[in-house]
Design a protein around this motif. Structure first.
Motif, PDB file in Angstrom:
ATOM      1  N   GLY A  18       0.792  -1.222   0.000  1.00  0.00           N
ATOM      2  CA  GLY A  18       0.000   0.000   0.000  1.00  0.00           C
ATOM      3  C   GLY A  18       0.826   1.274   0.000  1.00  0.00           C
ATOM      4  N   GLY A  19       2.027   1.223   0.567  1.00  0.00           N
ATOM      5  CA  GLY A  19       2.855   2.417   0.639  1.00  0.00           C
ATOM      6  C   GLY A  19       3.853   2.561  -0.488  1.00  0.00           C
ATOM      7  N   LEU A  20       3.859   1.632  -1.451  1.00  0.00           N
ATOM      8  CA  LEU A  20       4.803   1.710  -2.559  1.00  0.00           C
ATOM      9  C   LEU A  20       4.310   2.687  -3.620  1.00  0.00           C
ATOM     10  CD1 LEU A  20       5.712  -2.067  -3.174  1.00  0.00           C
ATOM     11  CD2 LEU A  20       6.756  -0.439  -1.587  1.00  0.00           C
ATOM     12  N   VAL A 119      13.843  -2.109   0.528  1.00  0.00           N
ATOM     13  CA  VAL A 119      14.409  -1.665   1.803  1.00  0.00           C
ATOM     14  C   VAL A 119      15.131  -0.327   1.637  1.00  0.00           C
ATOM     15  CG1 VAL A 119      16.161  -2.186   3.554  1.00  0.00           C
ATOM     16  CG2 VAL A 119      14.613  -3.990   2.769  1.00  0.00           C
ATOM     17  N   ALA A 120      15.840  -0.163   0.520  1.00  0.00           N
ATOM     18  CA  ALA A 120      16.628   1.047   0.291  1.00  0.00           C
ATOM     19  C   ALA A 120      15.786   2.232  -0.166  1.00  0.00           C
ATOM     20  CB  ALA A 120      17.711   0.769  -0.753  1.00  0.00           C
ATOM     21  N   ASN A 121      14.609   1.979  -0.739  1.00  0.00           N
ATOM     22  CA  ASN A 121      13.875   3.055  -1.389  1.00  0.00           C
ATOM     23  C   ASN A 121      12.465   3.309  -0.869  1.00  0.00           C
ATOM     24  OD1 ASN A 121      15.636   3.920  -3.880  1.00  0.00           O
ATOM     25  ND2 ASN A 121      15.741   1.679  -3.802  1.00  0.00           N
ATOM     26  N   SER A 122      11.957   2.463   0.056  1.00  0.00           N
ATOM     27  CA  SER A 122      10.588   2.639   0.547  1.00  0.00           C
ATOM     28  C   SER A 122      10.575   2.676   2.076  1.00  0.00           C
ATOM     29  CB  SER A 122       9.689   1.503   0.041  1.00  0.00           C
ATOM     30  OG  SER A 122       8.415   1.582   0.644  1.00  0.00           O
ATOM     31  N   LEU A 123      10.278   3.844   2.614  1.00  0.00           N
ATOM     32  CA  LEU A 123      10.203   3.971   4.066  1.00  0.00           C
ATOM     33  C   LEU A 123       9.061   3.125   4.625  1.00  0.00           C
ATOM     34  CD1 LEU A 123      11.262   5.344   6.632  1.00  0.00           C
ATOM     35  CD2 LEU A 123       9.672   7.242   6.169  1.00  0.00           C
TER      36      LEU A 123
END
Length: 231
Positions: A18-20, A119-123
């Motif tokens: 949902g947060g992507l 992991v590197a790009n989505s808080l």
């Protein structure tokens, strides 16, 4: 719905999706593969490379470890919508466990490169992963306690309750299509012992046994039973 369409639907419905951004989700859908495993088939071996994060599109798997003398201990079961193996993927380590399909199961395989990209790009994905690892830690602490229990019924109650952990098994239905033999495997006991434990839980009003399935009537009650009867 085709098999791969079912996998795409599962990915889009995942709590972490949902947060992507649209681009991030498109990459996940493009790079995540799926595979069918028959009941009893090994999904991954102990000490194999953690090349994928593993999601359960449909079915159920168990996570096992083997002792030096060859005895198998089941750590957990994972059902529809659940994911496993994030710790090994994060650390780039060999898997310290094996994964086996308890029944015919379709698996989503997210490559480790895709996982690390999120992991590197989505808080929001990182926040999900913190919750996932915290839930996994709590699960294994409860497992360690359960194997010190003398009350087998409480172990089975705890095992069933974990199948309803909203973080680790978000789509488990109250009617579990699971055999008593499969429950025995999950709890590390024989089918006969599982049969007796399930009848004790049924008498306590927590579930109803059917042929090939179990109606779970009170998940919170199972958790309370596991805790109170282990003391």
């Amino acid at each position: 719905m085709t098999n791969h369409a079912q996998t795409i639907s599962m990915l889009r419905a995942a709590a972490w999706a949902g947060g992507l951004t649209r681009e991030q989700l498109q990459r996940v859908e493009l790079e995540t593969q799926d595979r069918f495993y028959s009941a009893g088939e090994i999904v991954c071996h102990k000490s194999s490379a953690a090349t994928h994060w593993i999601g359960i599109v449909e079915g159920m798997v168990k996570v096992d470890v083997l002792s030096a003398d060859g005895r198998s201990t089941t750590l957990t079961g994972v059902t529809n919508g659940g994911w496993l193996g994030e710790g090994s993927v994060l650390k780039g380590e060999l898997r310290p466990y094996g994964v086996v399909a308890l029944r015919d199961t379709r698996i989503a395989l997210m490559p480790s490169q895709t996982f690390h990209y999120l992991v590197a790009n989505s808080l929001s994905f990182c926040h999900f992963m913190i919750d996932q690892l915290n839930a996994r830690l709590g699960q294994f602490i409860a497992l360690a306690e359960s194997y010190r229990m003398h009350d087998i019924s409480s172990r089975v109650a705890g095992c069933l309750a974990e199948l309803f952990n909203p973080q680790l098994n978000p789509r488990t239905q109250r009617v579990l299509h699971i055999s008593q033999e499969e429950i025995g495997r999950l709890a590390g006991i024989s089918r006969q012992v599982a049969h007796r434990a399930l009848h004790e839980l049924e008498e306590a009003g927590l579930l109803h046994i059917r042929y090939g399935s179990i109606d779970v009537l009170n998940v919170d009650g199972l958790r309370v039973y596991a805790r109170e009867h282990s003391e």
